[in-house]
Design an enzyme around this catalytic site. Structure first.
Site, short mmCIF file in Angstrom:
data_model
loop_
_atom_site.label_atom_id
_atom_site.label_comp_id
_atom_site.label_asym_id
_atom_site.label_seq_id
_atom_site.Cartn_x
_atom_site.Cartn_y
_atom_site.Cartn_z
N GLU A 1 0.88 -1.18 0.00
CA GLU A 1 0.00 0.00 0.00
C GLU A 1 0.91 1.22 0.00
O GLU A 1 1.45 1.60 1.04
CB GLU A 1 -0.90 -0.02 1.25
CG GLU A 1 -1.86 -1.19 1.32
CD GLU A 1 -2.99 -1.09 0.28
OE1 GLU A 1 -3.26 0.00 -0.23
OE2 GLU A 1 -3.58 -2.14 -0.03
N CYS B 1 -1.84 9.43 2.60
CA CYS B 1 -1.56 8.86 1.26
C CYS B 1 -2.63 9.28 0.27
O CYS B 1 -2.37 9.36 -0.92
CB CYS B 1 -1.50 7.34 1.36
SG CYS B 1 -3.01 6.62 2.00
P1 NAD Z 1 8.49 4.49 5.02
O1 NAD Z 1 8.45 3.66 3.86
O2 NAD Z 1 9.66 5.36 5.26
O3 NAD Z 1 8.33 3.60 6.36
C1 NAD Z 1 7.30 2.64 6.53
C2 NAD Z 1 7.83 1.45 7.31
O4 NAD Z 1 8.94 0.90 6.64
C3 NAD Z 1 8.30 1.79 8.73
O5 NAD Z 1 7.76 0.83 9.62
C4 NAD Z 1 9.80 1.70 8.66
O6 NAD Z 1 10.39 1.20 9.84
C5 NAD Z 1 10.04 0.74 7.53
N1 NAD Z 1 11.27 1.06 6.79
C6 NAD Z 1 11.73 2.29 6.47
N2 NAD Z 1 12.88 2.19 5.76
C7 NAD Z 1 13.15 0.88 5.62
C8 NAD Z 1 14.19 0.12 5.00
N3 NAD Z 1 15.20 0.71 4.37
N4 NAD Z 1 14.15 -1.23 5.08
C9 NAD Z 1 13.13 -1.85 5.71
N5 NAD Z 1 12.11 -1.18 6.33
C10 NAD Z 1 12.11 0.15 6.29
O7 NAD Z 1 7.16 5.29 4.87
P2 NAD Z 1 6.73 6.45 5.70
O8 NAD Z 1 7.59 7.65 5.46
O9 NAD Z 1 6.62 5.94 7.09
O10 NAD Z 1 5.27 6.73 5.08
C11 NAD Z 1 5.02 7.65 4.06
C12 NAD Z 1 4.63 6.99 2.75
O11 NAD Z 1 3.64 6.01 2.96
C13 NAD Z 1 4.04 7.95 1.73
O12 NAD Z 1 4.57 7.67 0.46
C14 NAD Z 1 2.55 7.65 1.77
O13 NAD Z 1 1.86 8.00 0.60
C15 NAD Z 1 2.58 6.18 2.02
N6 NAD Z 1 1.33 5.74 2.63
C16 NAD Z 1 0.50 4.92 1.92
C17 NAD Z 1 -0.71 4.52 2.47
C18 NAD Z 1 -1.67 3.63 1.71
O14 NAD Z 1 -2.61 3.11 2.34
N7 NAD Z 1 -1.51 3.42 0.43
C19 NAD Z 1 -1.06 4.93 3.75
C20 NAD Z 1 -0.17 5.74 4.45
C21 NAD Z 1 1.02 6.14 3.90
#
Ligand code: NAD
Length: 459
Positions: free
Chosen positions: A212, A246
């Site tokens: 997502e 998002c």
């Molecule tokens: P992110 O990808 O930085 O982090 C999300 C999760 O991934 C966290 O739990 C984090 O610990 C983990 N993570 C981060 N870097 C990692 C790596 N290198 N290796 C493994 N795991 C890792 O996302 P964010 O900044 O927390 O969220 C923002 C993004 O999420 C935006 O792009 C937004 O549009 C999207 N989003 C999508 C939805 C949806 O339902 N489609 C909902 C909310 C947010």
């Protein structure tokens, strides 16, 4: 948490799952009720954590992160027996006397990884589906919202045994340790960049994934629209949670004839919603952390076309809703998802040109369109591709649990919410049962004769 501890947790969950308890519908229903009770009994704790992490206004926090989960659980409880029931399928002539059916079965042990912007909702809503489908689950809340992460861990460990549901707190290191494990299903919400890392890791063990993700969700505003009502919904959909959703409107493309009027109305609405000093208004959420704050203020420092707002307060990590006029498709702000309270305004005359531009960018999670013109609605829906389309409103489509929610291409793969969520954590096993009474397909067996050559024509 270290590697040994993590792999011990997974082993315990695998053992518990193979005991078969989680597959019983009565067990799943009981656990969903416990989860609902856990959310209700800890409301204040959750709201307090959300205030500390994101300065969320209480009403918005309640609606998005408590009411939405209660809704998801209620909806699931109403339908779970129907969703979990085996479904008969029609049988072709050659397979008579036989019967086919789909037998829904849980994947096993699921990993749910959540982001920080709706840090309670985005870990709990997938959990509702995982539990309803009969899985065990490991939850990895976002370290970027540390207070909520702690509350999630506290609630889950109080209401559920770790061999069934458990929380692993931590950041990149812990997530990578988790990704080394052999889960049966991974459900990830977050950015497209990390989504690729997750999918690469999952491919090592051929683990099915739901991603997502996010991206730039455009909003087209046609001239055939009640402008005040439309602007109100656009402004709300952009600045809700300070643009950190998002499904936020990322940018608007407004018809040239109404653009000046649109900006005037947006100015009035913003001052009505957030007053003369939005950076100190508690109805405006704050930016999650310094990293995102400097990314967003970096945009504001680099442009000269701010026509509304854009002030900031570094100490409080708040940014006043900002509107940028005369934005071009090639500007730097049009390259990445903004994920903050900055609204670029572009203008258009030819809708075909807008469609071409949008189709030239990665596929959005949502495409918003404001128009009363049915022909324009058809043209945009049929000629563009996105996770979903919302006509004449913003964000609220997300709340209809009858809609499978998810992206396409860069905005994700797989769907959830309601039945789609149940299906995301369910394998529909095909079961075929044959009778010994009569073998209608008797001519399948060798030796093959002239009769077989003849029968080919029949098939
Ligand atoms: P992110 O990808 O930085 O982090 C999300 C999760 O991934 C966290 O739990 C984090 O610990 C983990 N993570 C981060 N870097 C990692 C790596 N290198 N290796 C493994 N795991 C890792 O996302 P964010 O900044 O927390 O969220 C923002 C993004 O999420 C935006 O792009 C937004 O549009 C999207 N989003 C999508 C939805 C949806 O339902 N489609 C909902 C909310 C947010």
């Amino acid at each position: 948490m270290d590697k040994t501890r993590i792999s011990r947790i997974i082993q315990e969950q695998i053992r518990f799952f193979s005991g078969g308890e989680t597959k019983k519908i009565s067990f799943r229903i009981r656990q969903l009720r416990i989860l609902k009770k856990a959310v209700i009994q800890n409301q204040e704790l959750i709201l307090d954590a959300l205030r500390k992490d994101l300065g969320k206004p209480e009403f918005e926090a309640y609606m998005a992160e408590i009411y939405a989960i209660k809704q998801e659980i209620g909806f699931t409880l109403r339908h779970i027996r129907k969703w979990a029931r085996p479904r008969n399928i029609p049988t072709p002539f050659t397979q008579h006397l036989g019967r086919g059916r789909f037998q829904p079965e849980p994947y096993g042990v699921a990993l749910i990884i959540a982001p920080w912007n709706f840090p309670f909702n985005l870990v709990m809503v997938p959990l509702v589906s995982a539990v309803a489908a009969g899985n065990c689950a490991v939850l990895k809340p976002s370290e970027v919202a540390p207070h909520t992460s702690k509350v999630v861990a506290r609630i889950i460990s109080k209401y559920f045994p770790p061999e069934y549901i458990t929380v692993v707190e931590g950041g990149v290191k812990e997530t990578q340790l988790l990704l080394e494990q052999k889960f049966d299903r991974i459900f990830y919400t977050g950015s497209p960049a990390v989504g690729k890392i997750i999918m690469r890791a999952a491919s090592r063990n051929l683990i099915p994934v739901t991603l997502e993700l996010g991206g730039k969700s455009p909003c087209i505003i046609d001239r055939n629209v009640p402008l005040l009502a439309a602007a109100k919904r656009v402004v709300w959909g952009k600045f809700y949670n300070a643009g950190q959703a998002c499904v936020s409107v990322d940018y608007v493309v407004v018809h040239r004839e109404i653009k000046e009027q649109f900006i005037r109305i947006v100015r009035d609405l913003l001052s009505k919603f957030f007053g003369p000093d939005p950076v100190h208004n508690p109805d405006m959420a704050r930016i999650i952390d310094e990293k995102h704050f400097s990314r967003l203020t970096g945009y504001l420092k680099s442009v000269k076309n701010i026509v509304i707002g854009g002030q900031w307060d570094k100490k409080n990590l708040t940014i006043a809703p900002a509107v940028l006029d005369h934005v071009q498709w090639t500007d730097p702000i049009m390259k990445e998802e903004i994920f903050g309270p900055i609204l670029p305004v572009l203008e258009y005359e030819d809708l075909e040109d807008v469609i071409r531009r949008i189709n030239g960018m990665p596929k959005p999670l949502v495409l918003y369109l404001y128009t009363r013109n049915n022909k324009v609605q058809r043209q945009v829906v049929e000629r563009t591709s996105s996770g979903g389309v919302c006509i004449n409103d913003s964000v609220v489509q997300f709340l209809n649990l009858n809609f499978p929610f998810g992206g396409i291409g860069n905005s994700g793969m797989g769907k959830y919410h309601g039945k789609a969520g149940f299906d995301a954590f369910t394998h529909n096993k095909a079961v075929f049962k044959k009778s010994f009474l009569i073998d209608l397909f008797f001519f399948r067996y060798p030796p093959f004769t002239k009769l077989h050559r003849f029968s080919r024509r029949f098939f």
